[in-house]
Design a protein around this motif. Structure first.
Motif, PDB file in Angstrom:
ATOM      1  N   LEU A  51       0.837  -1.206   0.000  1.00  0.00           N
ATOM      2  CA  LEU A  51       0.000   0.000   0.000  1.00  0.00           C
ATOM      3  C   LEU A  51       0.868   1.251   0.000  1.00  0.00           C
ATOM      4  CD1 LEU A  51      -2.698  -1.199   2.548  1.00  0.00           C
ATOM      5  CD2 LEU A  51      -2.949  -0.960   0.079  1.00  0.00           C
ATOM      6  N   PHE A  80      -7.618  -5.021   8.932  1.00  0.00           N
ATOM      7  CA  PHE A  80      -7.418  -3.630   9.324  1.00  0.00           C
ATOM      8  C   PHE A  80      -7.923  -3.389  10.737  1.00  0.00           C
ATOM      9  CE2 PHE A  80      -7.460  -3.578   4.775  1.00  0.00           C
ATOM     10  CZ  PHE A  80      -6.657  -2.521   4.395  1.00  0.00           C
ATOM     11  N   PHE A  86     -17.298  -3.268   4.082  1.00  0.00           N
ATOM     12  CA  PHE A  86     -18.063  -2.328   3.266  1.00  0.00           C
ATOM     13  C   PHE A  86     -19.453  -2.140   3.880  1.00  0.00           C
ATOM     14  CE2 PHE A  86     -15.092  -4.557   0.407  1.00  0.00           C
ATOM     15  CZ  PHE A  86     -14.227  -3.489   0.221  1.00  0.00           C
TER      16      PHE A  86
ATOM     17  N   SER B 175     -13.970   5.993   4.587  1.00  0.00           N
ATOM     18  CA  SER B 175     -12.634   5.695   5.097  1.00  0.00           C
ATOM     19  C   SER B 175     -11.734   5.173   3.984  1.00  0.00           C
ATOM     20  CB  SER B 175     -12.745   4.658   6.210  1.00  0.00           C
ATOM     21  OG  SER B 175     -11.533   3.977   6.356  1.00  0.00           O
ATOM     22  N   ASP B 177      -9.436   3.160   4.326  1.00  0.00           N
ATOM     23  CA  ASP B 177      -9.240   1.724   4.535  1.00  0.00           C
ATOM     24  C   ASP B 177     -10.090   0.905   3.570  1.00  0.00           C
ATOM     25  OD1 ASP B 177      -7.513   2.217   6.556  1.00  0.00           O
ATOM     26  OD2 ASP B 177      -8.789   1.500   8.175  1.00  0.00           O
ATOM     27  N   LEU B 178     -11.302   1.396   3.280  1.00  0.00           N
ATOM     28  CA  LEU B 178     -12.199   0.649   2.397  1.00  0.00           C
ATOM     29  C   LEU B 178     -11.587   0.503   1.013  1.00  0.00           C
ATOM     30  CD1 LEU B 178     -15.743   2.028   3.296  1.00  0.00           C
ATOM     31  CD2 LEU B 178     -14.592  -0.013   4.125  1.00  0.00           C
ATOM     32  N   GLU B 180      -8.424   0.696   0.297  1.00  0.00           N
ATOM     33  CA  GLU B 180      -7.236  -0.144   0.357  1.00  0.00           C
ATOM     34  C   GLU B 180      -7.615  -1.614   0.465  1.00  0.00           C
ATOM     35  OE1 GLU B 180      -4.850   1.647   3.434  1.00  0.00           O
ATOM     36  OE2 GLU B 180      -3.926   2.965   1.925  1.00  0.00           O
ATOM     37  N   ALA B 181      -8.637  -1.903   1.269  1.00  0.00           N
ATOM     38  CA  ALA B 181      -9.109  -3.281   1.377  1.00  0.00           C
ATOM     39  C   ALA B 181      -9.573  -3.772   0.005  1.00  0.00           C
ATOM     40  CB  ALA B 181     -10.245  -3.370   2.386  1.00  0.00           C
TER      41      ALA B 181
END
Lengths: 323, 232
Positions: A51, A80, A86, B175, B177-178, B180-181
């Motif tokens: 990342l 995380f 989602f 976010s 993070d979403l 990136e996930a």
């Protein structure tokens, strides 16, 4: 088969967030990256995931240089801290999404998701939204997603820091059962020394972007390489004796015992911990924490001592271990 | 108990909205003029029949719906693009964000006067340009077929920033993070837009649509100043 970080560094504008980092994690091993916030542990994880890009050094996974490979092709299973589920999709859809993207056929998608839901004891929640689930359940969904990825490596970023103490203990068991026995390297980021000691085979303590010490939990506890590691590992925190010369002497609270010929102290307070108790003592050498048996009653004259073997000596100026 | 707590607010709503609504509905079935001595006299829905059979009413309704639908659609699409760009990290973003809001900060009257000048025939820059190219004048604001498009243009110019700010606020609640996930799962940026960004933005887009439709249906100053009402 292993993950190797070769002299990894990352610079943002002019600051090195991580520098000169060398790590090695064998398959089936769990390495904990431990340190206070801002020490670079999450950055290291993001570098492994792809990342973020390292400014120098290389990352080798299973003998292949993956430094410039895209995150997808690294096949990492990442959990995380925020779970990153989602919010507009149901639990089943959350889990299906990745399989759908990777072009797995429909019956196979359904089979894998229902398998993982039963493995995680989440069968009844397939059609719920993440917001309907408790923190622990969301964490299990996040774990399930990482497992479905069939990754080459597991990356866990503070996976339990949003959960309460009881749930953490339950999830530790779950994590061991599901991930630590998978014969894949596991990198586990945490700021909780207790969690690191409980989960990891080896712990890397990071400080200001550099590796302070790496070793087994026992090594770090018995032979901390610096005062920083000594104070970070082990609770209640290690005692530092004030000293005139260039040396800081440190002694763990659990190594102090009552001794009629020892140092005379006054009790400041007692803390009842259930299976043992913590005394804060005022001694000529400063305040000392002493951890002792729960049944011990406070004597009229408190005199304490410890074995020379249990003393840790550190250089006063750079905090490095002397003996 | 719950209902009692709702009472003060309910009273206000009934006085401000409920009472006038009922009163007007009732009045719409009555005649109340000087002839009737200002006494409301029931007239068997003659008012309504006159309204329904009035050609101009239907034309105006059509104009309003056409204006609202086109301008709000364009605004949402443009604002979405602008918000996505302003959400990225790049140099000078803060400055551009502030500048983007300027059209919305202008009073409608001022900006409508501005557009009237730009579309002016024969002295506005557009007509001047047409003359320079030796083309026929467009007479934009005096030609009903085109004038309404000019008013849509003015409305879109003014209110797109407002919609963009609402959508940008929505974007910033998602976010990172979403994304990136999603990336780690193998998703591409274009798929992320469809699978994550748009669904999570929906509440914000709907909010913007409601605000904008309410305003677009009630638009008056813009049309009056740009066309003197000539767009219909």
């Amino acid at each position: 088969m292993s993950l190797i970080l070769n002299n990894i560094g990352r610079k943002v504008s002019r600051n090195w967030i991580i520098r000169n980092l060398n790590l090695r994690v064998e398959n089936g091993q769990c390495l904990a990256l431990l340190g206070p916030s801002g020490c670079g542990k999450s950055t290291t994880l993001r570098l492994i995931a792809g990342l973020d890009k390292p400014s120098e050094g290389s990352i080798i996974l299973n003998d292949k240089d993956i430094t410039s490979i895209s995150p997808v092709d690294r096949k990492v299973g990442m959990v995380f801290q925020s779970y990153a589920l989602f919010p507009h999709l149901s639990i089943a859809e959350n889990l299906l999404l990745g399989l759908k993207i990777r072009g797995i056929n429909l019956p196979e998608q359904q089979r894998r998701v229902s398998n993982i839901l039963s493995l995680m004891q989440l069968e009844g929640y397939a059609n719920r939204k993440p917001s309907d689930l408790s923190g622990g359940q969301r964490q299990r969904v996040a774990l399930a997603r990482a497992l479905l990825r069939e990754p080459m490596i597991y990356l866990l970023d503070e996976p339990m820091s949003n959960l309460d103490a009881q749930l953490r203990e339950e999830l530790r068991t779950e994590l061991r059962r599901l991930i630590l026995n998978k014969d894949k390297p596991v990198v586990y980021v945490t700021h909780d020394q207790h969690e690191a000691m409980a989960m990891a085979n080896r712990i890397a303590v990071l400080r200001n972007g550099e590796l302070e010490q790496i070793g087994s939990p026992e090594d770090l506890y018995h032979k901390p390489s610096s005062l920083f590691v000594a104070t970070f590992i082990g609770r209640p925190q290690i005692n530092q004796l004030t000293n005139e010369n260039k040396i800081i002497k440190a002694i763990r609270p659990e190594n102090i015992y009552l001794d009629d010929s020892g140092l005379e102290c006054k009790l400041i307070y007692r803390e009842w911990l259930g299976n043992n108790q913590l005394w804060l003592l005022n001694s000529p050498k400063g305040n000392l924490r002493m951890l002792c048996d729960a049944s011990l009653s406070v004597p009229e004259r408190i005199q304490i001592s410890w074995s020379k073997n249990h003393e840790h000596l550190f250089n006063k100026y750079d905090g490095k271990r002397i003996y | 108990m719950n209902l009692i707590l709702l009472l003060p607010a309910s009273c206000l709503i009934i006085i401000i909205f409920g009472f006038p609504l009922i009163r007007y509905t009732w009045l719409s079935f009555h005649a109340s003029t000087v002839v009737t001595g200002l006494e409301p006299i029931a007239n068997n829905g003659v008012n309504w029949i006159r309204l329904i059979s009035d050609q101009r009413f239907w034309q105006d309704t059509f104009q309003t719906v056409r204006f609202a639908a086109l301008s709000v659609t364009l605004e949402i699409i443009l604002a979405l693009i602008i918000a996505l760009i302003l959400d990225q990290r790049w140099r000078g973003r803060g400055l551009v964000r502030s500048i983007t809001l300027l059209p919305w900060a202008l009073p409608t009257t001022i900006m409508a006067l501005g557009w009237r000048w730009i579309f002016n025939s024969p002295y506005g820059p557009i007509e001047q340009f047409m003359q320079y190219l030796n083309l026929n004048p467009l007479n934009i604001l005096s030609n009903p077929k085109v004038a309404w498009l000019a008013t849509v243009f003015g409305d879109v110019w003014k209110t797109t920033p407002f919609v963009a700010i609402i959508i940008l606020a929505g974007l910033q609640t998602i976010s990172n993070d979403l994304f990136e996930a999603f990336k780690l799962e193998g998703g591409k940026p274009k798929e992320a837009l469809i699978e994550i960004t748009l669904p999570l933005l929906m509440p914000y887009i709907l909010l913007a649509i409601i605000f904008r439709l309410a305003q677009a249906f009630g638009v008056f100053d813009l049309i009056q100043i740009m066309t003197g009402g000539g767009a219909s």
